[in-house]
Design a protein around this motif. Sequence first.
Motif, mmCIF file in Angstrom:
data_model
loop_
_atom_site.group_PDB
_atom_site.id
_atom_site.type_symbol
_atom_site.label_atom_id
_atom_site.label_comp_id
_atom_site.label_asym_id
_atom_site.label_seq_id
_atom_site.Cartn_x
_atom_site.Cartn_y
_atom_site.Cartn_z
ATOM 1 N N VAL A 48 0.825 -1.204 0.000
ATOM 2 C CA VAL A 48 0.000 0.000 0.000
ATOM 3 C C VAL A 48 0.863 1.259 0.000
ATOM 4 O O VAL A 48 0.591 2.225 -0.720
ATOM 5 C CB VAL A 48 -0.958 -0.005 1.205
ATOM 6 N N SER A 49 1.898 1.281 0.816
ATOM 7 C CA SER A 49 2.763 2.467 0.897
ATOM 8 C C SER A 49 3.434 2.743 -0.447
ATOM 9 O O SER A 49 3.540 3.909 -0.871
ATOM 10 C CB SER A 49 3.819 2.274 1.982
ATOM 11 N N HIS A 50 3.890 1.692 -1.113
ATOM 12 C CA HIS A 50 4.526 1.869 -2.424
ATOM 13 C C HIS A 50 3.544 2.467 -3.419
ATOM 14 O O HIS A 50 3.865 3.407 -4.145
ATOM 15 C CB HIS A 50 5.049 0.529 -2.953
ATOM 16 N N PHE A 51 2.312 1.919 -3.452
ATOM 17 C CA PHE A 51 1.336 2.412 -4.421
ATOM 18 C C PHE A 51 0.970 3.865 -4.145
ATOM 19 O O PHE A 51 0.921 4.691 -5.068
ATOM 20 C CB PHE A 51 0.081 1.534 -4.402
ATOM 21 N N CYS A 52 0.708 4.204 -2.892
ATOM 22 C CA CYS A 52 0.369 5.593 -2.563
ATOM 23 C C CYS A 52 1.525 6.530 -2.896
ATOM 24 O O CYS A 52 1.317 7.681 -3.288
ATOM 25 C CB CYS A 52 0.001 5.711 -1.083
#
Length: 662
Positions: free
Chosen positions: A394-398
């Motif tokens: 999730v952190s990578h995508f955001c």
Amino acid sequence: MSAHEKARALARDFQNNGGNVPNKILANAKIFQPGAKSIQLVPEPCYTNDHSDETWPHIPVISIDLGTSRSGIAFGIIPDPQNGQKRVEWKLSYISADSEDPRKPEKSETILIHVPNQRDRIGGTAWLSTFDNQTSDDFLEGYYVRDFKMLMDVKSRKVREGDVQLKKTEVDLIPFDTEVKKTSTMKMSLLEVVSRFLKVCGEIGFQELQRYANGVGWGNKISREDVNWVITIPAIWTDQARIFMREACLNARFLGKTEDPFTSQVGLCLEPEAATLFCFSVFTRFDSMKDKNFLVIDLGGGTADITYHKLVGFSKFSGGCRLELEEVEGPSGGPWGGRLIDQAFRKEILAPLIGERALKELEKREHIWFKFLVEKFWSFKKQFDGKKSFIFDVSHFCGLFDDSFITKEEIIRNIKNLQDKHNCQQIIQRSGRITIPPELIVKMFLPVLQPLRAHLQDLIKRSFPNKGGLAMSFLVGGMAENPYLQTEIPKMWKELMVPYDPQSECFVPPRAGVAIVEGALRFGFDPSPFRMRRARTSYGLSIYNEKDPSKPLFSKVITKNDNLSNLLEITTKTPLGPYGPVTESQTYLQCSLYESEKADVKFIDDPSCALVTEIILDVDMRLPFNDRSYYITLSMDGPCLKGVMFCEKNESIRSELKWSSR
């Protein structure tokens, strides 16, 4: 005879006196055909190279595998046995279509980077480097474009758009300015996009070939005119697309100053035909395949292409083998490539997680989706074996968004949407990492497997007993490297063949992902195995319709699956013509050639018809009206089909119509 000429002579001998496909044609709504007359046709030579270099006793080939998602380049050299080399032996090198890292022995993303007043660059590594090096204070006024190969699929576009003319197709280039505020949008013709991409590929391939030559002590004794160039294309492409690719190759200046897009030094090789040459270079059971039929299934990023051949003969030699193949049925397939897996993931998994608002924003910011594919999903997709879970970070995508448009908390709250959509409670989240179980990922492969299975089932059913059955199939292409498909497609083949031949198998060769580009090298040296071919489609001339001039007739000259090797003999006995102007005041003939998948077509406005090419020929107004008769001859002209239209009473008035058979 120079060493170079001897090497060429060796190649021509090895081709068994040439070896390509036949003919060409033409017509138009302004042509009237009242009768016919016998005309003698003269076959023309194929695959010769007039360039001579006393110091270069080798046959070099550069092949370019222009893929929908990923592309690769290779070069190969065959020494001249007459210069002391006793073995016919390939020296092969596979390189990446990437300006940033060309020596990486794997494909790179098919992407063109265009910055005004700078040299074009290509490849995923080059794209990431360009994109990541930008800041708001250091903005690069540049553009990029990908997915342009799909625009050359005339057949699929025609269903959506109606009439398709590739030369008039424009492409929107995507600005590197993610806010699209500091620069204006830019359009470029599809022909220029493809030409620019191929030009950089050619530069990379030739530079690496020269580097190799220098490394073995040959020095800079090689020129572009010494090289046979081969570009791979999908088998299902129309002839308009094949002509278009030849013009793009001409613009890419592979051979310097030549102005002939149909030069025999540039070959178009069907992707599954290249794969056939590769497969038989690593396949050992030739004796069991003599006089038997087989399929080659080329599963790439955009399409699944299938060819159907019989192994008529073969001869082994040190370093390889020579094949003699007969085409049983024309190429087939459909748009069932790996990109459908990406689309399914976006629709079935990503959309529920990020919500409709973020999905619309993602569509505006195409670079975010592409970056996610390059950095995370494609490597997983390539290695997926049916058992591994996908970890959505999730952190990578955001972090891909340059603002806080989508937050980590929003995505985590949306996990229930994904669970409910697929009735799957195995979707779990720990520390911002969402586990997507393998049974859900398997569903993403169905858009590829389901239509492929239906198509193969139909092919197999037609093959027994009328066409001699199918002994086996070969699976190649970029998606053939995927472990899950390496298991599922051979299993599918076994299931489909049970009622006919339970012993038949699907063979996946080693290095299946580079089968096309390596096979294309072998095609560049010897294209003769595919000289016995069948018409991929029906061809017809546009003829004036006296009853309804608004509906030109489709005058069929070649029927789908006709044996093209017999065409010269047939058209010698019954040539095409005469044709002539409709009225006395008509000053030119506009001759148009169409193709159609249907066996029986009456009019060129039939939805199945697609324009291939056309020519315009002046009418000799000095001749009496009844003497203004024109004829068309068909012949094999190296790597293309050729029609010549000329005036019976004044043969100085003539024009050639060419279209590419490979």
